[in-house]
Design a protein around this motif. Structure first.
Motif, mmCIF file in Angstrom:
data_model
loop_
_atom_site.group_PDB
_atom_site.id
_atom_site.type_symbol
_atom_site.label_atom_id
_atom_site.label_comp_id
_atom_site.label_asym_id
_atom_site.label_seq_id
_atom_site.Cartn_x
_atom_site.Cartn_y
_atom_site.Cartn_z
ATOM 1 N N UNK A 33 13.531 71.827 -54.384
ATOM 2 C CA UNK A 33 14.881 71.452 -54.811
ATOM 3 C C UNK A 33 14.972 71.161 -56.307
ATOM 4 N N UNK A 34 13.994 70.432 -56.838
ATOM 5 C CA UNK A 34 14.138 70.105 -58.276
ATOM 6 C C UNK A 34 13.869 71.327 -59.149
ATOM 7 N N UNK A 35 13.300 72.403 -58.575
ATOM 8 C CA UNK A 35 13.071 73.619 -59.357
ATOM 9 C C UNK A 35 14.332 74.463 -59.490
ATOM 10 N N UNK A 36 15.361 74.116 -58.773
ATOM 11 C CA UNK A 36 16.616 74.864 -58.951
ATOM 12 C C UNK A 36 17.093 74.682 -60.394
ATOM 13 N N UNK A 37 17.381 75.815 -61.029
ATOM 14 C CA UNK A 37 17.777 75.769 -62.436
ATOM 15 C C UNK A 37 18.969 74.854 -62.694
ATOM 16 N N UNK A 38 19.843 74.728 -61.693
ATOM 17 C CA UNK A 38 21.046 73.897 -61.900
ATOM 18 C C UNK A 38 20.690 72.420 -62.089
ATOM 19 N N UNK A 39 19.565 71.989 -61.498
ATOM 20 C CA UNK A 39 19.095 70.618 -61.753
ATOM 21 C C UNK A 39 18.163 70.592 -62.959
ATOM 22 N N UNK A 40 17.225 71.554 -62.966
ATOM 23 C CA UNK A 40 16.160 71.553 -63.972
ATOM 24 C C UNK A 40 16.700 71.749 -65.385
ATOM 25 N N UNK A 41 17.668 72.646 -65.549
ATOM 26 C CA UNK A 41 18.072 73.040 -66.904
ATOM 27 C C UNK A 41 19.470 72.541 -67.280
ATOM 28 N N UNK A 42 19.897 71.458 -66.667
ATOM 29 C CA UNK A 42 21.171 70.832 -67.048
ATOM 30 C C UNK A 42 20.914 69.694 -68.023
ATOM 31 N N UNK A 43 21.924 69.375 -68.818
ATOM 32 C CA UNK A 43 21.819 68.241 -69.737
ATOM 33 C C UNK A 43 22.329 66.976 -69.048
ATOM 34 N N UNK A 55 26.900 67.585 -59.408
ATOM 35 C CA UNK A 55 25.653 67.610 -58.636
ATOM 36 C C UNK A 55 24.705 66.518 -59.086
ATOM 37 N N UNK A 56 24.452 66.475 -60.394
ATOM 38 C CA UNK A 56 23.591 65.433 -60.949
ATOM 39 C C UNK A 56 24.206 64.054 -60.732
ATOM 40 N N UNK A 116 15.383 63.859 -63.865
ATOM 41 C CA UNK A 116 14.783 64.788 -62.904
ATOM 42 C C UNK A 116 13.727 64.076 -62.046
ATOM 43 N N UNK A 139 24.880 70.378 -53.850
ATOM 44 C CA UNK A 139 25.135 69.566 -55.052
ATOM 45 C C UNK A 139 24.758 70.359 -56.307
ATOM 46 N N UNK A 152 26.700 71.923 -60.703
ATOM 47 C CA UNK A 152 26.226 71.685 -62.074
ATOM 48 C C UNK A 152 26.321 72.955 -62.906
ATOM 49 N N UNK A 205 24.325 74.797 -66.095
ATOM 50 C CA UNK A 205 22.917 74.749 -66.500
ATOM 51 C C UNK A 205 22.635 75.866 -67.499
ATOM 52 N N UNK A 211 20.436 77.978 -67.262
ATOM 53 C CA UNK A 211 20.174 79.197 -66.492
ATOM 54 C C UNK A 211 21.454 79.968 -66.176
ATOM 55 N N UNK A 230 24.849 76.888 -73.632
ATOM 56 C CA UNK A 230 25.021 75.431 -73.494
ATOM 57 C C UNK A 230 25.042 74.879 -74.907
#
Lengths: 459, 496
Positions: A86-96, A106-107, A330, B72, B76, B78, B80, B84
């Motif tokens: 789950x934490x490898x999803x880019x939407x979590x990993x690469x968000x500010x 999401x965050x 993260x 969730x 977001x 990102x 990716x 940004x």
């Protein structure tokens, strides 16, 4: 360079659009005498396969495949695989940092759930989005107590993690915060009488750890009474978060400064980990770090935002509660997923296994050596005192691909040949029996008046 | 929408409640192995310390957890997904090999207290990264211990203070330009220094004459960001350093904008005494929604004795070790050795680039910024015409006439499929739009961005209300932040 999405023709086109003759034009503002006219002396560009190979080699040199009895603020627990999925999803990993709430729900929602679960587990009313780690969270919690009480000095349990004490000393150094130590007794718990005497009208807070550095659970209620009677706050540091599954949380505390590494965060040679501060609602405006709050959008739909930002550096600058900006989002998400996986029942069962392993190990060690502080309850760590130097015991154990307990001479010379041993659900009975056999062997040799065989003492 | 946006369309967005709302007794996502030691009587072992109940902790199954967090995640934005352009945040590509090597067993499971004999791999990583960063910055020594940029600032100023203290007088003040990040003054306060603001000149640079007038023997250091937050390189940096050094002060550099310099110029060569780096900006470690970061602090030789302990040393036999015996050290700023996992990633980035790749990266970052500047100049007001490096700052002056502010333009940009730029910062530009594309953007992505910004500027003229109401395409519309702060709801509670 494979990370750069431009062809030479693209670069030419951009330069042309800008009206520059060459890239050097764009660096003209840098005085010529400072411009670097050579390559940096760093390793040459490597292929991905070479990078992976280089790190595999480093991994092999780093204790890969060893069982461990080390704890002391960093705990080896099982990490369910879905945490990394789950934490490898880019939407979590690469968000500010989620400043733009509409595209960061999401965050934001996951942090809100994290804050909620930390409150449930600690018995506190509010928790923040994370701090760097347990040591800096403890230091920030103490500074928070200073602001809340208007008092300056701090009493610190000598049984608080020694490196946490060092960090606190660094933070306190220039803030005119006198620090004093409260000793522990032969029970491993804080000396209540000495504590009482060390608190005065300038004491902002008492800082303890429970389970403390020796794994012993403190009598938090009694300590809180003593602190509160004199107008001081109680700050409790929790380094082993899994203990909250079966140990009553320090509900009498005013501020809890936690290390959540045990909740699904890899040991990673010491970091990144996940600090958290939790407290009472009335103190929230003096709390450092980011906070997520629930609100609604224009149509009344539930949503989440960063809130109470007027405490923070980007608004208040030199008057902020802390300079903290980037924290551990993260890693907090790892902890969040871990807490969700184990939940109400699993966390208790997990903690119970830790308790059982440590109880068995302590009992076995006790047959051959002295287990210190036997009278007070403990969680998954305990101190064993041997006749032999614990470094020597560990050197022999290392030959069995087992890392023994942490020798305490560096931190607590007064305890002599003592080591801090930790057992988690990952510790096997076989490892425990092997370690106990090594200790027993050492004790027999010392009694027989000769040194056990050691191939070089590793420190 | 004036033009149909080419980058983004609306997509299906699953509704998802809080995890607590899915919980029911008896569901589980965990399974422990059988206990290989005797069961214990918890009541007997723990007495009053035993916890009986875990309150409202959830009980859910594994598939529900996967779906919960996956849903969730789709809410977001990102890197990716696209550009940004947050100024000063350096939102560049986060290479995936970094993630793979950080998870190798020996590195991920290494205990910070395991014997040095079996820690040579981790120590080698610490040493190699340190050597690379020292070379890149042109400094003499480094600590990797600080956990983030602001923590690095704290460490750097502690070192400054210890240095002056060792000379007999810690001094009283720190000078900070009015364009600085908020962490700078907040940090100075934490180290017991009072903050004195330094005005910028009309070109957006440090006013050297004002600095000379303000500099005295009470000033411990100047905290300078270079390039500054306007993206402008301080051309008179040699004079600035001279003025500081002449009165015994130190030059601290906030390395947040190091992405403009790597491989092209070294702070150590232009007079900086102490600086921090942000591995999560310049060196590609992921931002992760707000951390973890890492903020190494590099210093000149005179400041080396004050670095936090421990430091890594090479022993006569060639093996590496931690050295704790450092009597002049400021002490520890964090337990253990810092955010090691970020060191693994940052070094993997450096190895993937090599000297040529690092230089090309910097050049592309500056090239991209100037391309965007050229594309938007005149459409948005450019308050400073000084050349810019890795970021550019516009203002909302032209749009303000229609009642539209930088924050509104930013929200509208979301509808075009982009994350907003940095809003209302630096403070010296009223209504700032601060844009940093980084090297990771292709010409195509930047053209889409420029097109979106132009389209919004037209919308402001024709239908300002539509921009004021943006975003229109997100899951939630603008959220009521005032209500959130007035009556904070900071946790979920069961319906009573």
């Amino acid at each position: 360079m494979r990370y750069l999405p431009k062809s030479p023709a693209d670069r030419e086109a951009l330069l042309k659009a800008i009206g520059a003759r060459s890239i050097d034009d764009l660096f003209a503002p840098i005085p010529a005498e400072y411009r670097l006219q050579r390559d940096l002396k760093v390793p040459r560009q490597m292929a991905e396969s070479e990078i992976v190979d280089w790190y595999r080699e480093r991994s092999r040199e780093n204790g890969d495949g060893y069982a461990t009895f080390l704890g002391a603020g960093a705990y080896y627990h099982y990490r369910p695989v879905i945490i990394d999925s789950l934490i490898s999803r880019g939407e979590f990993l690469t968000a500010y940092t989620p400043y733009q709430a509409e595209i960061s729900q999401g965050t934001l929602q996951s942090i809100f759930e994290f804050q909620t679960m930390i409150c449930e587990l600690t018995g506190m009313e509010v928790a923040n989005a994370s701090m760097y780690d347990g040591s800096t969270a403890a230091a920030e919690a103490v500074m928070m107590a200073v602001r809340l009480t208007g008092r300056r000095s701090v009493v610190i349990a000598h049984s608080l993690h020694p490196e946490y004490r060092e960090v606190l000393a660094t933070y306190a150094w220039h803030q005119g915060m006198p620090l004093s130590a409260a000793p522990f007794t032969s029970t491993g718990r804080i000396d209540l009488k000495a504590l009482e005497e060390s608190i005065n009208s300038d004491t902002a807070c008492v800082l303890i750890q429970s389970p403390n550095f020796f794994g012993t659970i403190e009598d938090v209620a009694a300590i809180a009474d003593i602190a509160h009677k004199r107008g001081a706050l109680l700050v409790v540091s929790i380094a082993e978060a899994v203990s909250l599954g079966i140990i009553e949380p320090p509900r009498q505390a005013d501020i809890i400064a936690m290390e959540a590494q045990s909740f699904g965060v890899p040991l990673g040679f010491g970091g990144p980990y996940c600090g958290v501060i939790a407290t009472r609602e009335q103190f929230v405006r003096q709390m450092p770090g980011r906070l997520v709050g629930q609100t609604t959008d224009k149509t009344g739909k539930r949503g989440f935002v960063l809130t109470l930002a007027t405490r923070e550096q980007h608004i208040r600058r030199e008057k902020a509660t802390s300079n903290i900006c980037t924290n551990q989002a993260l890693v907090a998400l790892m902890a969040n997923i871990f807490m969700t996986i184990y939940g109400k029942v699993g966390l208790r069962e997990l903690a119970k296994q830790n308790l059982a392993k440590a109880a068995y190990a302590a009992q076995q060690f006790g047959k051959h050596a002295k287990v210190l502080f036997p009278s007070a309850p403990r969680f998954n760590e305990f101190v064993v005192q041997t006749s032999e130097d614990p470094y020597a015991v560990n050197a022999r154990l290392l030959g069995h691909k087992i890392v023994g307990g942490l020798p305490l001479k560096k931190f607590y010379p007064e305890l002599g040949n003592a080591a801090l041993w930790c057992c988690t659900e990952m510790t096997t009975r076989t490892s425990i029996d092997t370690a106990v056999a090594m200790v027993a062997e050492g004790e027999r040799s010392v009694r027989a008046g000769k040194e056990p065989e050691t191939q070089g003492v590793a420190r | 929408m004036k033009h149909m946006t080419r980058k983004a369309t609306r997509h299906v967005n699953q509704n998802e409640g809080l995890i607590f709302e899915k919980s029911s007794a008896g569901k589980a996502a965990w399974k422990l192995p059988p206990l290989d030691v005797p069961e214990v009587d918890t009541a007997k072992l723990l007495g009053a310390a035993e916890r009986k109940d875990l309150g409202n902790m959830p009980e859910v199954s594994e598939i529900e957890i996967i779906r919960h967090f996956t849903r969730l995640s789709t809410w977001n934005y990102a890197i990716d997904l696209g550009m940004y352009p947050l100024g000063s945040c350096t939102m560049k590509y986060n290479p995936r090999v970094n993630e793979v090597v950080a998870r190798l067993d020996g590195l991920a499971n290494g205990h910070p207290y395991q014997p040095e004999k079996i820690s040579q791999g981790a120590l080698r990583i610490l040493k190699t990264l340190s050597d690379c960063l020292i070379e890149i910055t042109g400094m003499d020594a480094i600590t990797l211990q600080p956990a983030a940029g602001a923590h690095g600032e704290l460490t750097g100023l502690l070192i400054v203070r210890a240095y002056h203290q060792a000379k007999g007088n810690p001094r009283k003040k720190v000078l900070i330009p009015d364009s600085a990040h908020g962490t700078n003054p907040a940090t100075a306060a934490m180290v017991g220094y009072s903050v004195e603001n330094l005005k910028s000149n009309p070109k957006g640079m440090v006013d050297v004459a004002a600095l000379a007038a303000q500099m005295d023997e009470d000033v411990a250091a100047l905290m300078l960001t270079n390039p500054n937050t306007l993206g402008v390189f301080e051309q008179e940096i040699n004079k600035i350093a001279e003025i500081m050094h002449a009165k015994g002060g130190l030059l601290y550099m906030d390395g947040a904008n190091m992405n403009a310099l790597v491989g092209k110029v070294r702070p150590g060569d232009f007079g900086v005494d102490v600086m921090h780096l942000n591995l999560h900006k310049t060196f590609s470690t992921p931002h992760g929604g707000g951390g973890p970061g890492s903020g190494p602090v590099a210093v000149k030789q005179t400041l080396e004795p004050f670095l936090p302990k421990p430091v890594v040393i090479t022993k006569p036999d060639g093996t590496l070790a931690f050295e704790y015996n450092r009597p002049m050290s400021v002490g520890r700023v964090r337990a253990f050795y810092g955010n090691f996992g970020m060191f693994v990633r940052a070094l993997a980035y450096i190895l993937a680039n090599g000297p040529d790749g690092l230089r090309q990266t910097t050049e592309d970052a500056v090239l991209n910024t100037n391309y965007i500047r050229k594309g938007l100049d005149g459409i948005y007001d450019l308050p400073y015409s000084t050349p810019t490096m890795h970021e550019v700052v516009f203002s909302d002056k032209l749009q303000q006439k229609k009642g539209v502010k930088t924050g509104d333009i930013a929200k509208r940009l979301i509808d075009y499929g982009f994350h907003p730029y940095t809003v209302s910062f630096p403070l010296i530009v009223h209504g700032a739009l601060m844009i940093e594309p980084t090297e990771s953007e292709s010409k195509e992505e930047m053209d889409l961005f420029i097109e979106a910004m132009k389209s919004i500027a037209e919308e402001v003229q024709e239908d300002p209300q539509m921009v004021l109401d943006a975003p229109h395409s997100t899951r939630v519309s603008r959220l009521d932040e005032v209500a959130a702060a007035r009556k904070p709801v900071l946790r979920w509670k069961p319906a009573s």
